[in-house]
Design a protein around this motif. Structure first.
Motif, PDB file in Angstrom:
ATOM      1  N   ASP A 120      53.858  37.727  36.769  1.00  0.00           N
ATOM      2  CA  ASP A 120      52.784  37.281  36.716  1.00  0.00           C
ATOM      3  C   ASP A 120      51.572  39.002  36.879  1.00  0.00           C
ATOM      4  O   ASP A 120      52.352  39.603  37.723  1.00  0.00           O
ATOM      5  CB  ASP A 120      52.501  37.062  38.762  1.00  0.00           C
ATOM      6  N   VAL A 121      50.954  39.158  36.131  1.00  0.00           N
ATOM      7  CA  VAL A 121      49.852  40.423  35.863  1.00  0.00           C
ATOM      8  C   VAL A 121      49.467  40.509  36.989  1.00  0.00           C
ATOM      9  O   VAL A 121      48.750  42.034  37.118  1.00  0.00           O
ATOM     10  CB  VAL A 121      48.739  39.933  34.826  1.00  0.00           C
ATOM     11  N   SER A 122      49.152  39.809  38.644  1.00  0.00           N
ATOM     12  CA  SER A 122      47.817  40.140  39.083  1.00  0.00           C
ATOM     13  C   SER A 122      49.205  41.190  40.838  1.00  0.00           C
ATOM     14  O   SER A 122      48.797  40.989  41.375  1.00  0.00           O
ATOM     15  CB  SER A 122      47.742  38.479  40.260  1.00  0.00           C
ATOM     16  N   ASP A 123      50.932  41.044  40.082  1.00  0.00           N
ATOM     17  CA  ASP A 123      51.714  41.420  40.914  1.00  0.00           C
ATOM     18  C   ASP A 123      51.924  43.152  40.424  1.00  0.00           C
ATOM     19  O   ASP A 123      52.474  43.320  38.968  1.00  0.00           O
ATOM     20  CB  ASP A 123      53.012  41.055  41.089  1.00  0.00           C
ATOM     21  N   GLU A 124      51.656  44.064  41.147  1.00  0.00           N
ATOM     22  CA  GLU A 124      51.831  44.970  40.438  1.00  0.00           C
ATOM     23  C   GLU A 124      53.375  45.549  39.832  1.00  0.00           C
ATOM     24  O   GLU A 124      53.528  46.498  38.539  1.00  0.00           O
ATOM     25  CB  GLU A 124      51.292  46.192  41.383  1.00  0.00           C
ATOM     26  N   ALA A 125      54.221  44.830  41.183  1.00  0.00           N
ATOM     27  CA  ALA A 125      55.790  45.416  40.500  1.00  0.00           C
ATOM     28  C   ALA A 125      55.758  44.272  39.594  1.00  0.00           C
ATOM     29  O   ALA A 125      56.367  45.567  38.276  1.00  0.00           O
ATOM     30  CB  ALA A 125      56.858  44.928  41.674  1.00  0.00           C
ATOM     31  N   GLN A 126      55.759  43.546  39.194  1.00  0.00           N
ATOM     32  CA  GLN A 126      55.765  42.776  37.841  1.00  0.00           C
ATOM     33  C   GLN A 126      55.297  43.181  36.853  1.00  0.00           C
ATOM     34  O   GLN A 126      56.346  43.376  35.766  1.00  0.00           O
ATOM     35  CB  GLN A 126      56.099  41.445  38.335  1.00  0.00           C
ATOM     36  N   VAL A 127      54.299  43.722  36.989  1.00  0.00           N
ATOM     37  CA  VAL A 127      53.488  44.153  35.654  1.00  0.00           C
ATOM     38  C   VAL A 127      54.237  45.127  35.241  1.00  0.00           C
ATOM     39  O   VAL A 127      54.630  46.185  34.317  1.00  0.00           O
ATOM     40  CB  VAL A 127      52.271  44.368  36.383  1.00  0.00           C
TER      41      VAL A 127
ATOM     42  N   PHE B 185      43.597  45.895  34.457  1.00  0.00           N
ATOM     43  CA  PHE B 185      43.644  47.120  35.729  1.00  0.00           C
ATOM     44  C   PHE B 185      45.101  47.620  35.557  1.00  0.00           C
ATOM     45  O   PHE B 185      45.489  48.648  34.943  1.00  0.00           O
ATOM     46  CB  PHE B 185      42.659  47.132  36.828  1.00  0.00           C
ATOM     47  N   LEU B 186      45.870  45.946  36.045  1.00  0.00           N
ATOM     48  CA  LEU B 186      47.038  46.702  36.305  1.00  0.00           C
ATOM     49  C   LEU B 186      47.452  46.630  34.951  1.00  0.00           C
ATOM     50  O   LEU B 186      48.914  48.125  34.431  1.00  0.00           O
ATOM     51  CB  LEU B 186      47.684  46.211  37.154  1.00  0.00           C
ATOM     52  N   THR B 187      48.105  46.371  33.957  1.00  0.00           N
ATOM     53  CA  THR B 187      48.213  46.367  32.056  1.00  0.00           C
ATOM     54  C   THR B 187      48.248  47.255  31.674  1.00  0.00           C
ATOM     55  O   THR B 187      48.353  48.328  31.305  1.00  0.00           O
ATOM     56  CB  THR B 187      48.192  44.721  31.925  1.00  0.00           C
TER      57      THR B 187
ATOM     58  N   ASP C  33      52.638  50.587  21.599  1.00  0.00           N
ATOM     59  CA  ASP C  33      51.036  50.918  20.413  1.00  0.00           C
ATOM     60  C   ASP C  33      49.915  49.400  20.801  1.00  0.00           C
ATOM     61  O   ASP C  33      49.447  50.660  21.058  1.00  0.00           O
ATOM     62  CB  ASP C  33      52.570  50.764  18.980  1.00  0.00           C
ATOM     63  N   VAL C  34      50.399  48.278  20.795  1.00  0.00           N
ATOM     64  CA  VAL C  34      49.102  47.499  20.885  1.00  0.00           C
ATOM     65  C   VAL C  34      49.517  46.498  22.358  1.00  0.00           C
ATOM     66  O   VAL C  34      50.320  46.314  22.340  1.00  0.00           O
ATOM     67  CB  VAL C  34      48.924  47.021  19.828  1.00  0.00           C
ATOM     68  N   VAL C  35      48.171  46.559  23.157  1.00  0.00           N
ATOM     69  CA  VAL C  35      48.431  46.334  24.535  1.00  0.00           C
ATOM     70  C   VAL C  35      47.214  45.562  24.409  1.00  0.00           C
ATOM     71  O   VAL C  35      46.746  46.063  24.349  1.00  0.00           O
ATOM     72  CB  VAL C  35      49.083  46.978  25.702  1.00  0.00           C
ATOM     73  N   ILE C  36      47.336  44.089  24.406  1.00  0.00           N
ATOM     74  CA  ILE C  36      46.439  42.835  25.187  1.00  0.00           C
ATOM     75  C   ILE C  36      46.680  42.238  26.029  1.00  0.00           C
ATOM     76  O   ILE C  36      47.442  41.417  26.435  1.00  0.00           O
ATOM     77  CB  ILE C  36      46.776  41.860  23.433  1.00  0.00           C
ATOM     78  N   ALA C  37      45.435  42.222  26.495  1.00  0.00           N
ATOM     79  CA  ALA C  37      45.281  42.023  28.063  1.00  0.00           C
ATOM     80  C   ALA C  37      44.311  40.454  28.317  1.00  0.00           C
ATOM     81  O   ALA C  37      43.350  41.153  28.156  1.00  0.00           O
ATOM     82  CB  ALA C  37      44.033  43.417  29.237  1.00  0.00           C
ATOM     83  N   ASN C  38      45.281  39.858  27.940  1.00  0.00           N
ATOM     84  CA  ASN C  38      45.167  37.840  27.247  1.00  0.00           C
ATOM     85  C   ASN C  38      45.179  37.010  28.259  1.00  0.00           C
ATOM     86  O   ASN C  38      44.268  35.959  29.284  1.00  0.00           O
ATOM     87  CB  ASN C  38      45.563  37.883  26.115  1.00  0.00           C
ATOM     88  N   ALA C  39      45.848  37.246  29.715  1.00  0.00           N
ATOM     89  CA  ALA C  39      46.222  36.262  30.681  1.00  0.00           C
ATOM     90  C   ALA C  39      44.737  36.150  31.377  1.00  0.00           C
ATOM     91  O   ALA C  39      43.969  37.082  31.808  1.00  0.00           O
ATOM     92  CB  ALA C  39      47.227  36.996  31.517  1.00  0.00           C
ATOM     93  N   GLY C  40      45.068  35.070  32.187  1.00  0.00           N
ATOM     94  CA  GLY C  40      43.581  34.608  32.373  1.00  0.00           C
ATOM     95  C   GLY C  40      43.448  33.474  33.177  1.00  0.00           C
ATOM     96  O   GLY C  40      44.208  32.395  32.958  1.00  0.00           O
ATOM     97  N   THR C  41      42.631  33.435  33.990  1.00  0.00           N
ATOM     98  CA  THR C  41      42.173  31.613  34.251  1.00  0.00           C
ATOM     99  C   THR C  41      40.928  31.313  34.862  1.00  0.00           C
ATOM    100  O   THR C  41      39.596  32.953  35.156  1.00  0.00           O
ATOM    101  CB  THR C  41      43.145  31.929  36.259  1.00  0.00           C
TER     102      THR C  41
ATOM    103  N   ALA D 176      50.338  50.638  30.926  1.00  0.00           N
ATOM    104  CA  ALA D 176      50.552  50.283  29.675  1.00  0.00           C
ATOM    105  C   ALA D 176      50.329  51.952  29.233  1.00  0.00           C
ATOM    106  O   ALA D 176      51.067  52.542  28.276  1.00  0.00           O
ATOM    107  CB  ALA D 176      49.443  49.777  28.641  1.00  0.00           C
ATOM    108  N   LEU D 177      49.442  53.101  29.146  1.00  0.00           N
ATOM    109  CA  LEU D 177      48.617  53.951  29.471  1.00  0.00           C
ATOM    110  C   LEU D 177      50.524  55.260  29.568  1.00  0.00           C
ATOM    111  O   LEU D 177      50.431  56.391  28.831  1.00  0.00           O
ATOM    112  CB  LEU D 177      47.780  54.763  30.158  1.00  0.00           C
TER     113      LEU D 177
END
Ligand SMILES: NC(=O)c1ccc[n+]([C@@H]2O[C@H](COP(=O)([O-])OP(=O)(O)OC[C@H]3O[C@@H](n4cnc5c(N)ncnc54)[C@H](OP(=O)(O)O)[C@@H]3O)[C@@H](O)[C@H]2O)c1
Length: 240
Positions: free
Chosen positions: A54-61, A104-106, A70-78, A110-111
């Protein structure tokens, strides 16, 4: 050279089209989401790796980034349509938690493992560049995503990383389908009239195909786009 690519919300819609496009280009693609079923189906069909989070969960991300990408795409949305006076605090908070905090978390995680040549791409929306009635929480979250992307772009530029947003207009996915059926019941109109309402602001008079968003993501991730940074790329036929 094969890149390691992560697409959040990659089991359906725009995320799946992006994941397929990178896999077809020879990259090693991981797709994430909350429901295992669409992820596993996509993984099997297109040779992807599936991980639930779940992208809203800090530990899970954080757990997703035990390996580097190398490439990270933050696409999850509602997104759920509601007039502001009918928007519950719960709907407001959830929309911001998934769309804005999730991005933000993703990107923050990723960085940790991203080196020169890395690419951060957020799927925002035309609603990050303009306002419309009945979509206040969603528009606020997507404006936030673009502000965050523009700011982070300055922080990563010297490290050879770019950070950009893609802003599609209405795109043919489950999310747009929900908007169409919602309009049908809210306004008592048929499907064709609901689709006409959806595309009324797009000068092309049509919805965007998920593959068009994938094509933009591939380009932003290409070496030729190395100096495109902090950009919010509208895919909307000139709507904005
Ligand atoms: N369709 C449009 O008209 C349109 C236009 C502009 C921008 N966008 C943006 O494009 C992105 C993709 O949307 P879509 O149209 O492809 O809709 P979609 O098919 O509903 O995809 C949304 C994806 O996000 C995942 N997701 C939702 N909440 C999540 C959470 N808390 N944690 C992890 N994953 C989560 C979903 O999987 P799970 O439910 O399994 O978690 C799903 O795979 C979104 O950011 C959306 O705002 C869409």
């Amino acid at each position: 050279m094969s890149r390691r690519v992560l697409v959040t919300g990659g089991g359906t819609g725009i995320g799946l089209a992006i994941a397929r496009a990178f896999a077809e280009a020879g990259d090693a693609v991981t797709v994430t989401g909350r429901r295992p079923e669409p992820l596993e189906e996509a993984a099997k069909e297109y040779g992807l790796t599936a991980k639930t989070a779940d992208v809203s969960d800090e530990a899970q991300v954080a757990a997703l980034f035990d390996e580097a990408f190398d490439v990270v795409i933050a696409n999850a949305g509602t997104g759920k349509a509601a007039k502001v006076k009918e928007t519950s605090l719960d709907l407001w908070s959830r929309t911001l938690a998934v769309n804005l905090t999730g991005t933000f978390l993703t990107f923050r995680e990723a960085l940790r493992g991203m080196g020169s040549g890395g690419r951060l791409i957020a799927i925002a929306s035309t609603q990050g560049l303009k306002g419309s009635a009945n979509i206040g929480a969603y528009a606020a979250s997507k404006h936030g995503v673009i502000g965050f992307v523009r700011s982070l772009a300055h922080e990563v530029a010297k490290a050879g990383i770019t950070c950009n947003a893609i802003c599609p207009g209405y795109t043919q996915t489950d999310m747009a389908e929900a908007a169409i059926t919602g309009m049908m019941s809210r306004f008592g109109i048929d499907r064709d009239d609901a689709i006409a309402k959806v595309v009324v602001n797009n000068p092309m008079g049509r919805m965007i195909a998920p593959e068009e968003v994938a094509s933009a993501a591939l380009w932003l991730a290409s070496p030729g786009a190395a100096s495109v940074n902090g950009h919010a790329l509208a895919l909307s036929g000139g709507e904005i």
